[in-house]
Motif scaffolding. Structure first.
Motif, PDB file in Angstrom:
ATOM      1  N   GLY A   1      -0.242   1.731   5.063  1.00 50.39           N
ATOM      2  CA  GLY A   1       0.900   1.617   4.954  1.00 50.39           C
ATOM      3  C   GLY A   1       0.471   3.862   4.077  1.00 50.39           C
ATOM      4  O   GLY A   1       1.963   3.974   4.221  1.00 50.39           O
TER       5      GLY A   1
ATOM      6  N   LEU B   1      -4.861   0.776   3.390  1.00 55.14           N
ATOM      7  CA  LEU B   1      -4.522   1.660   3.202  1.00 55.14           C
ATOM      8  C   LEU B   1      -4.578   2.999   3.574  1.00 55.14           C
ATOM      9  O   LEU B   1      -2.885   3.696   4.657  1.00 55.14           O
TER      10      LEU B   1
ATOM     11  N   CYS C   1       0.519  -1.427  -0.096  1.00 54.67           N
ATOM     12  CA  CYS C   1      -0.495   0.253   0.354  1.00 54.67           C
ATOM     13  C   CYS C   1       0.471   1.075  -0.303  1.00 54.67           C
ATOM     14  O   CYS C   1       0.325   2.085  -1.291  1.00 54.67           O
TER      15      CYS C   1
ATOM     16  N   CYS D   1      -8.128   8.763  -0.103  1.00 57.19           N
ATOM     17  CA  CYS D   1      -8.751   7.116  -0.482  1.00 57.19           C
ATOM     18  C   CYS D   1     -10.124   6.918   0.344  1.00 57.19           C
ATOM     19  O   CYS D   1     -10.198   6.578   0.988  1.00 57.19           O
TER      20      CYS D   1
ATOM     21  N   GLY E   1      -3.400  -3.399  -2.802  1.00 53.41           N
ATOM     22  CA  GLY E   1      -2.247  -3.036  -3.157  1.00 53.41           C
ATOM     23  C   GLY E   1      -1.848  -4.225  -3.668  1.00 53.41           C
ATOM     24  O   GLY E   1      -0.515  -4.473  -3.607  1.00 53.41           O
TER      25      GLY E   1
END
Lengths: 433, 141
Positions: free
Chosen positions: A149, A146, A116, A181, A245
């Motif tokens: 990430g 996310l 991610c 996101c 991802g």
């Protein structure tokens, strides 16, 4: 200038990638053979042992896995690490009542979050950015993936999760979020809401969006980019393999780079299982090369797409997948959530309904709608409106609990559901994507 | 003596009520009373017909869902306070009304007829009769 999160890996030469894949696959196959009786039996039935797997090319000797295997082995049958080494589960829909439960060790979480992070950096993210994660948090992988990430990149992470549009907009504006996101449909909805509030693209601090978990078109991309004043990036993933991802878009936006140091991709003919040459359209199959707890080997995604290893102008060397063009099963993706008609049928049968139903999916104001039409029967009918609406509400509650998303239940006249050649048409997808 | 009401399921969309009246008209059935209850997507037509058997047959033949429900009918004077007096007796007998509607009286135009759906018509009719209320029979409607 292109930025990378892990340049040495993301821009490795083809030889380096293959060497990495060779080594990881051999190890992984030996490990699951020893740790997972379900895999061992499957491989034995297929007449293959770890000794037959000496390089990544030998992968085609291995049997496929499907959602049915996950259902049969639920919940622990695919676990390749002791539970004490696992630190998290995420979960997605199964085909019927049972959900898919994916396990993660800390190593698995780290590699997922790194993937991610690669996506966020590819979208221009740095530790200077404010990254608002408006994917749902919880069992759904969107939010947690996310979020992790964003931490790895060092962004200031705003974990708003999904919903509460007013609050989303408040955080975007007040905290000057630069990266958003969420699902593309929610991005479009946020954009429309901000436009209605009189906000112009130049007033909105966002510069990039990472949108996935459902199908979206180039037209939708352009419309989101215009209303929010951003560049919109696609991201792909599935819980069985890790989450978002698995693949992500770079600045070139000519397909999504698959993180093939972790996930080996093949395209097969969905009918014969034969591996198809590069450039041909078929079903996408993934192998987790180094995940520990839940390492899917040759997992059939049912997504239909095309792979290319052509050189990408961004400098990344990892194979690219085109946006999936459809499914080789009947799974629907509604508001980012996987929905199988069989799940809806399970709820209906559990509540004593005849299997006379139809699922109508549409997209209204950029939001997916799910309408379940059920034929009224003499047994269900009473003269009392309250009794019937109570039944309708019970069915809606059952669907919400099974699917995780709201469905509208409509009672329709007997024999009114379209039948073609005597067979009921179960799903009508009116979305123009 | 309770009256037989025909309850019919209708989708809430153009043409469904006309489908019902077409069927009844073709069978020569006259509706003595009609009431509609609706939600946004479906409704229930409640009908008292002059020929219940013929009406049920034609509706079911037309593929519609129709069931019979026992309801109670009482006459009230067509004047101010008429319904109020009747409901005072219902209240006294602790009879709960699930739903109700009105229709014209066939026997006397100085009165109106009220149709009541209650939980247990037989028991409630007896309780109301004990307080001097006499229901109207199917034939009198």
């Amino acid at each position: 200038m292109e930025n990378y999160y892990q340049q040495a890996i993301e821009c490795a030469s083809r030889e380096e990638i293959i060497a990495m894949q060779n080594e990881k696959l051999v190890k992984q196959v030996r490990r699951v053979w020893e740790a997972v009786p379900y895999y061992r039996k499957k491989m034995q039935d297929h007449g293959v042992t770890p000794d037959d797997i000496r390089s990544i090319d030998d992968i085609k000797k291995l049997p496929f896995l499907s959602k049915a295997d996950l259902r049969d082995s639920y919940p622990y049958g695919m676990l390749a690490k002791p539970l004490k080494d696992c630190v998290r589960i995420q979960s997605t829909s199964g085909t019927t009542g049972k959900r898919v439960v994916a396990f993660y060790t800390q190593h698995d979480i780290d590699l997922w979050e790194e993937c991610c992070a690669r996506a966020i950096v590819a979208a221009g993210g740095t530790d200077e950015d404010v990254c608002q994660v408006s994917y749902g948090y919880g069992l759904f992988t969107g939010g947690p993936g996310l979020n992790g990430g964003s931490h790895k990149v060092g962004c200031l992470t705003v974990p708003t999760s999904s919903g509460n549009t007013e609050r989303q907009i408040m955080f975007i504006m007040d905290l000057k979020a630069t990266i958003l996101c969420c699902t593309p449909s929610y991005a479009a909805y946020l954009g429309e809401s901000m436009k209605e509030m009189g906000l112009k693209p130049e007033d909105i601090p966002l510069k990039a969006g990472i949108f996935g978990a459902e199908a979206w078109s180039e037209e939708m991309r352009r419309s989101i980019e215009q209303t929010l004043g951003i560049k919109a990036y696609d991201i792909y993933g599935l819980t069985e393999i890790s989450g978002p991802g698995v693949a992500f878009e770079c600045s070139a936006q000519q397909g999504m780079h698959i993180n093939e140091d972790h996930f080996y991709a093949e395209i097969i003919d969905p009918d014969t299982g034969e591996v198809l040459p590069e450039g041909q359209s078929g079903e996408l199959v993934f192998t987790c090369l180094d995940k520990e707890a839940f390492p899917m080997i040759r997992y059939r995604t049912r997504d239909i797409c095309v792979l290319t290893r052509e050189k990408c102008s961004c400098g990344r060397t990892h194979v690219r997948m085109r946006k999936p063009q459809g499914r080789s099963d009947d799974m629907l993706i509604i508001r980012g959530v996987n929905v199988f008609p069989s799940q809806i049928e399970t709820v209906l049968l559990n509540q004593g309904y005849a299997p006379n139903y139809q699922i109508v999916v549409d997209r209204v104001n950029n939001t997916d709608t799910l309408d379940v039409l059920v034929e009224m029967t003499p047994e269900m009918f009473t003269d009392n409106l309250g009794d019937i609406t109570a039944r309708q509400n019970r069915l809606a509650a059952g669907l919400l609990s099974m699917l995780g998303i709201k469905a509208k239940v409509s009672l329709v006249a007997p024999k009114s559901i379209t039948r073609s050649e005597g067979k009921a048409v179960r799903v009508i997808d009116k979305r123009k994507i | 003596m309770s009256v037989r009401q025909i309850s019919v399921f209708l989708e809430n969309k153009p043409g469904t009520l006309a489908q019902l009246t077409t069927a009844l008209a073709a069978a020569g059935v006259n509706m003595r009373a009609l009431s509609l209850a609706e939600t946004n997507d479906f409704g229930i037509a409640r009908i008292i017909a002059d020929d219940t058997v013929a009406a049920m047959t034609v509706l079911r033949d037309a593929g519609m869902i129709a069931t019979l429900t026992p309801v109670l009918a009482y006459a009230i004077p067509n004047e101010a306070g008429g319904l109020n007096k009747l409901l005072a007796v219902f209240n006294d007998a602790r009879v709960n009304i699930v739903y109700m509607y009105s229709c014209l009286s066939a026997r006397d135009n100085s009165e109106a007829v009220m149709i009541f759906r209650t939980a247990d018509p037989e028991k409630e009719e007896a309780a109301l009769a004990a307080r001097g209320l006499v229901s109207i029979s199917q034939e009198e409607l």
